[in-house]
Design a protein around this motif. Structure first.
Motif, PDB file in Angstrom:
ATOM      1  N   PHE A  94       0.868  -1.169   0.000  1.00  0.00           N
ATOM      2  CA  PHE A  94       0.000   0.000   0.000  1.00  0.00           C
ATOM      3  C   PHE A  94       0.901   1.214   0.000  1.00  0.00           C
ATOM      4  O   PHE A  94       2.113   1.099   0.169  1.00  0.00           O
ATOM      5  CB  PHE A  94      -0.999  -0.003   1.164  1.00  0.00           C
ATOM      6  CG  PHE A  94      -0.397   0.019   2.535  1.00  0.00           C
ATOM      7  CD1 PHE A  94      -0.182   1.220   3.193  1.00  0.00           C
ATOM      8  CD2 PHE A  94      -0.092  -1.166   3.192  1.00  0.00           C
ATOM      9  CE1 PHE A  94       0.356   1.248   4.468  1.00  0.00           C
ATOM     10  CE2 PHE A  94       0.439  -1.144   4.471  1.00  0.00           C
ATOM     11  CZ  PHE A  94       0.673   0.066   5.103  1.00  0.00           C
ATOM     12  N   SER A  95       0.317   2.394  -0.231  1.00  0.00           N
ATOM     13  CA  SER A  95       1.128   3.578  -0.467  1.00  0.00           C
ATOM     14  C   SER A  95       0.639   4.762   0.356  1.00  0.00           C
ATOM     15  O   SER A  95      -0.559   4.948   0.529  1.00  0.00           O
ATOM     16  CB  SER A  95       1.068   3.929  -1.959  1.00  0.00           C
ATOM     17  OG  SER A  95       1.861   5.048  -2.246  1.00  0.00           O
ATOM     18  N   PHE A  96       1.588   5.548   0.845  1.00  0.00           N
ATOM     19  CA  PHE A  96       1.292   6.813   1.516  1.00  0.00           C
ATOM     20  C   PHE A  96       1.733   7.957   0.613  1.00  0.00           C
ATOM     21  O   PHE A  96       2.865   7.957   0.115  1.00  0.00           O
ATOM     22  CB  PHE A  96       2.040   6.931   2.845  1.00  0.00           C
ATOM     23  CG  PHE A  96       1.505   6.058   3.948  1.00  0.00           C
ATOM     24  CD1 PHE A  96       0.150   5.862   4.127  1.00  0.00           C
ATOM     25  CD2 PHE A  96       2.377   5.467   4.839  1.00  0.00           C
ATOM     26  CE1 PHE A  96      -0.335   5.078   5.156  1.00  0.00           C
ATOM     27  CE2 PHE A  96       1.902   4.686   5.883  1.00  0.00           C
ATOM     28  CZ  PHE A  96       0.543   4.490   6.034  1.00  0.00           C
ATOM     29  N   GLY A 112      14.747   4.015  12.264  1.00  0.00           N
ATOM     30  CA  GLY A 112      15.061   2.584  12.261  1.00  0.00           C
ATOM     31  C   GLY A 112      14.132   1.746  11.398  1.00  0.00           C
ATOM     32  O   GLY A 112      14.115   0.523  11.512  1.00  0.00           O
ATOM     33  N   VAL A 113      13.372   2.385  10.511  1.00  0.00           N
ATOM     34  CA  VAL A 113      12.473   1.667   9.616  1.00  0.00           C
ATOM     35  C   VAL A 113      13.301   0.970   8.544  1.00  0.00           C
ATOM     36  O   VAL A 113      14.296   1.512   8.059  1.00  0.00           O
ATOM     37  CB  VAL A 113      11.463   2.657   8.975  1.00  0.00           C
ATOM     38  CG1 VAL A 113      10.621   1.984   7.907  1.00  0.00           C
ATOM     39  CG2 VAL A 113      10.585   3.288  10.052  1.00  0.00           C
ATOM     40  N   GLU A 114      12.902  -0.248   8.176  1.00  0.00           N
ATOM     41  CA  GLU A 114      13.608  -0.985   7.133  1.00  0.00           C
ATOM     42  C   GLU A 114      13.389  -0.299   5.779  1.00  0.00           C
ATOM     43  O   GLU A 114      12.261  -0.237   5.280  1.00  0.00           O
ATOM     44  CB  GLU A 114      13.112  -2.435   7.050  1.00  0.00           C
ATOM     45  CG  GLU A 114      13.787  -3.245   5.962  1.00  0.00           C
ATOM     46  CD  GLU A 114      13.207  -4.634   5.770  1.00  0.00           C
ATOM     47  OE1 GLU A 114      13.528  -5.248   4.729  1.00  0.00           O
ATOM     48  OE2 GLU A 114      12.442  -5.109   6.639  1.00  0.00           O
ATOM     49  N   ILE A 115      14.452   0.209   5.199  1.00  0.00           N
ATOM     50  CA  ILE A 115      14.400   0.872   3.902  1.00  0.00           C
ATOM     51  C   ILE A 115      14.653  -0.188   2.829  1.00  0.00           C
ATOM     52  O   ILE A 115      15.667  -0.884   2.861  1.00  0.00           O
ATOM     53  CB  ILE A 115      15.470   1.988   3.796  1.00  0.00           C
ATOM     54  CG1 ILE A 115      15.355   2.979   4.953  1.00  0.00           C
ATOM     55  CG2 ILE A 115      15.398   2.672   2.438  1.00  0.00           C
ATOM     56  CD1 ILE A 115      14.111   3.806   4.988  1.00  0.00           C
ATOM     57  N   VAL A 116      13.751  -0.325   1.879  1.00  0.00           N
ATOM     58  CA  VAL A 116      13.871  -1.341   0.839  1.00  0.00           C
ATOM     59  C   VAL A 116      14.560  -0.777  -0.402  1.00  0.00           C
ATOM     60  O   VAL A 116      15.385  -1.449  -1.015  1.00  0.00           O
ATOM     61  CB  VAL A 116      12.483  -1.922   0.482  1.00  0.00           C
ATOM     62  CG1 VAL A 116      12.581  -2.951  -0.636  1.00  0.00           C
ATOM     63  CG2 VAL A 116      11.829  -2.533   1.719  1.00  0.00           C
ATOM     64  N   THR A 117      14.210   0.447  -0.784  1.00  0.00           N
ATOM     65  CA  THR A 117      14.817   1.077  -1.962  1.00  0.00           C
ATOM     66  C   THR A 117      15.148   2.530  -1.637  1.00  0.00           C
ATOM     67  O   THR A 117      14.586   3.117  -0.717  1.00  0.00           O
ATOM     68  CB  THR A 117      13.868   1.064  -3.184  1.00  0.00           C
ATOM     69  OG1 THR A 117      12.720   1.866  -2.895  1.00  0.00           O
ATOM     70  CG2 THR A 117      13.442  -0.340  -3.548  1.00  0.00           C
ATOM     71  N   THR A 118      16.041   3.096  -2.411  1.00  0.00           N
ATOM     72  CA  THR A 118      16.324   4.521  -2.274  1.00  0.00           C
ATOM     73  C   THR A 118      15.325   5.290  -3.134  1.00  0.00           C
ATOM     74  O   THR A 118      14.729   4.728  -4.060  1.00  0.00           O
ATOM     75  CB  THR A 118      17.763   4.840  -2.736  1.00  0.00           C
ATOM     76  OG1 THR A 118      17.909   4.417  -4.082  1.00  0.00           O
ATOM     77  CG2 THR A 118      18.782   4.146  -1.853  1.00  0.00           C
ATOM     78  N   PHE A 130      10.431   2.530  -1.263  1.00  0.00           N
ATOM     79  CA  PHE A 130       9.702   1.524  -0.501  1.00  0.00           C
ATOM     80  C   PHE A 130      10.375   1.246   0.835  1.00  0.00           C
ATOM     81  O   PHE A 130      11.606   1.253   0.945  1.00  0.00           O
ATOM     82  CB  PHE A 130       9.617   0.208  -1.290  1.00  0.00           C
ATOM     83  CG  PHE A 130       8.648   0.270  -2.443  1.00  0.00           C
ATOM     84  CD1 PHE A 130       7.330  -0.109  -2.278  1.00  0.00           C
ATOM     85  CD2 PHE A 130       9.061   0.720  -3.685  1.00  0.00           C
ATOM     86  CE1 PHE A 130       6.436  -0.052  -3.329  1.00  0.00           C
ATOM     87  CE2 PHE A 130       8.180   0.785  -4.750  1.00  0.00           C
ATOM     88  CZ  PHE A 130       6.862   0.400  -4.570  1.00  0.00           C
ATOM     89  N   VAL A 131       9.532   0.972   1.835  1.00  0.00           N
ATOM     90  CA  VAL A 131       9.974   0.564   3.172  1.00  0.00           C
ATOM     91  C   VAL A 131       9.125  -0.620   3.610  1.00  0.00           C
ATOM     92  O   VAL A 131       8.121  -0.950   2.969  1.00  0.00           O
ATOM     93  CB  VAL A 131       9.844   1.727   4.193  1.00  0.00           C
ATOM     94  CG1 VAL A 131      10.686   2.916   3.781  1.00  0.00           C
ATOM     95  CG2 VAL A 131       8.392   2.134   4.403  1.00  0.00           C
ATOM     96  N   ASP A 135       6.257  -5.849  10.629  1.00  0.00           N
ATOM     97  CA  ASP A 135       5.643  -7.115  10.231  1.00  0.00           C
ATOM     98  C   ASP A 135       6.000  -7.516   8.807  1.00  0.00           C
ATOM     99  O   ASP A 135       5.583  -8.560   8.325  1.00  0.00           O
ATOM    100  CB  ASP A 135       4.113  -7.039  10.356  1.00  0.00           C
ATOM    101  CG  ASP A 135       3.608  -7.390  11.738  1.00  0.00           C
ATOM    102  OD1 ASP A 135       4.353  -8.010  12.513  1.00  0.00           O
ATOM    103  OD2 ASP A 135       2.453  -7.041  12.042  1.00  0.00           O
ATOM    104  N   GLY A 136       6.757  -6.673   8.106  1.00  0.00           N
ATOM    105  CA  GLY A 136       7.159  -6.979   6.744  1.00  0.00           C
ATOM    106  C   GLY A 136       6.230  -6.417   5.681  1.00  0.00           C
ATOM    107  O   GLY A 136       6.430  -6.675   4.497  1.00  0.00           O
ATOM    108  N   ASN A 137       5.202  -5.644   6.079  1.00  0.00           N
ATOM    109  CA  ASN A 137       4.305  -5.040   5.096  1.00  0.00           C
ATOM    110  C   ASN A 137       5.072  -4.019   4.265  1.00  0.00           C
ATOM    111  O   ASN A 137       5.764  -3.167   4.805  1.00  0.00           O
ATOM    112  CB  ASN A 137       3.124  -4.357   5.791  1.00  0.00           C
ATOM    113  CG  ASN A 137       2.246  -5.346   6.502  1.00  0.00           C
ATOM    114  OD1 ASN A 137       1.716  -6.267   5.889  1.00  0.00           O
ATOM    115  ND2 ASN A 137       2.098  -5.172   7.797  1.00  0.00           N
ATOM    116  N   LEU A 138       4.935  -4.120   2.965  1.00  0.00           N
ATOM    117  CA  LEU A 138       5.626  -3.238   2.040  1.00  0.00           C
ATOM    118  C   LEU A 138       4.808  -1.955   1.857  1.00  0.00           C
ATOM    119  O   LEU A 138       3.616  -2.006   1.559  1.00  0.00           O
ATOM    120  CB  LEU A 138       5.804  -3.949   0.700  1.00  0.00           C
ATOM    121  CG  LEU A 138       6.748  -3.355  -0.318  1.00  0.00           C
ATOM    122  CD1 LEU A 138       8.167  -3.214   0.236  1.00  0.00           C
ATOM    123  CD2 LEU A 138       6.762  -4.228  -1.569  1.00  0.00           C
TER     124      LEU A 138
END
Length: 173
Positions: A94-96, A112-118, A130-131, A135-138
């Protein structure tokens, strides 16, 4: 017939209270309602815990600034999370909507949020990255730039024009 607007997305969470606190602390999304489903409803409606002596489901509504809602479900018993591959049919993320993805990127990294892409820019000019939550929600963080106005004001007209023009093949019966 057509829908009026987007309402909410449902998310099953590993830890109800932690999810509420996380989305408040990180994104400024407040909890606006909570209810608990009785065990009979958890078994019959959700199909969860048929062999469990007392299945439970706490349901919460988290308001996202701008109008949408995250409906969260805290089930007992629960299954472990699974990472959803992009090419698996079904929901992926989902998107903000945000302003200034670079500032958001720095802010979320500091939290400290998991950053997936720059952050990257699309061919149409908007920026996104993306982060993942705990719980692993993208989650896609997107700044649509001028497209906010295009979608808001010209969206209905654009949809009408595109259905009859460049996207008409998608509407063929």
């Amino acid at each position: 017939m057509k829908v009026q607007s987007f309402s909410h997305v449902g998310i099953t969470v590993s830890d109800f209270n932690r999810f509420v606190q996380y989305y408040w602390d990180v994104f400024g999304c407040p909890l606006v309602g909570v209810s608990e489903a009785p065990p009979e409803r958890v078994r019959a409606f959700f199909g969860v815990g048929r062999d469990h002596p007392a299945p439970a489901c706490k349901i919460g509504w988290i308001r996202v600034p701008g109008g949408a809602t995250l409906e969260i479900f805290g089930f007992e018993p629960k299954l472990p999370p699974e990472r959803i591959p992009w090419n698996k049919v079904g929901q992926t993320h989902f998107s903000f909507n945000v302003r200034n993805v670079h500032k958001w990127h720095d802010y979320l990294r500091a939290k400290g949020v998991e950053i997936v892409t720059t952050p990257e820019q699309s061919p149409r000019g908007h920026w996104f990255f993306f982060v993942r939550d705990f719980d692993g929600n993208l989650i896609e963080m997107i700044d649509l730039k001028h497209m906010y106005y295009v979608l808001g004001w010209l969206g209905p007209l654009g949809g009408w024009l595109f259905r009859r023009g460049m996207y008409k093949d998608y509407y063929a019966r």
